[in-house]
Write a protein that holds these residues in place. Structure first.
Motif: not given
Length: 147
Positions: A29-39, A55-64
């Motif tokens: 699940f940690a790997l899944f979260s990491f990969l989802v963060g990259i995407v 560096t904190s990410g954008g709107l989609i990254n924040t919501v996910v």
């Protein structure tokens, strides 16, 4: 436990802080979260919803990331239960460096025997040697019982 089973389990138990989680469940699940963060970072950059080089990410990254926060917290607590520690120990991760190292070591530790949080997810209840969960009985007429 394979990757997809771990992700399905963690997302279906997204607010279940009871029970135990194997190492594979947590780390997949940690790997899944990491990969989802990259995407989601790539999507933010392509769509233009990032915050001008933040560096904190954008709107989609924040919501996910917010959507994955509770499942990540729950699987972390269940992982601590697997090594017979209270889920409150996850708060030690607030302490920089020392807390992070301790949490990583605990998350890498092998499962303990049956404890107050439930049976060992690797072997099942004490005394059962056939793996967990036990296999279903064979169907009638398969020849195992002479039928």
């Amino acid at each position: 436990m394979d990757f997809m089973t771990a992700v399905r389990t963690c997302l279906s138990k997204y607010v279940d802080f009871s029970g135990r989680a194997r190492r594979s469940e947590y780390w997949y699940f940690a790997l899944f979260s990491f990969l989802v963060g990259i995407v989601t970072n790539i999507l933010d950059t392509v769509i233009g919803t990032d915050y001008d080089g933040a560096t904190s990410g954008g709107l989609i990254n924040t919501v996910v990331s917010l959507a994955l926060f509770l499942p990540s917290l729950a699987v972390g607590v269940r992982r601590l239960h697997d090594i017979d520690k209270s889920g409150w120990w996850i708060l030690i991760g607030i302490i920089p460096i020392v807390g992070w190292i301790l949490i990583i070591v605990w998350f890498c530790t092998d499962s303990k025997a049956d404890n107050k949080y439930g049976p060992n997810p690797k072997t099942g209840p004490a005394g059962y040697e056939g793996g967990y969960p036990p296999p279903p009985p064979p169907a009638y007429g398969t020849g195992q019982y002479g039928g």
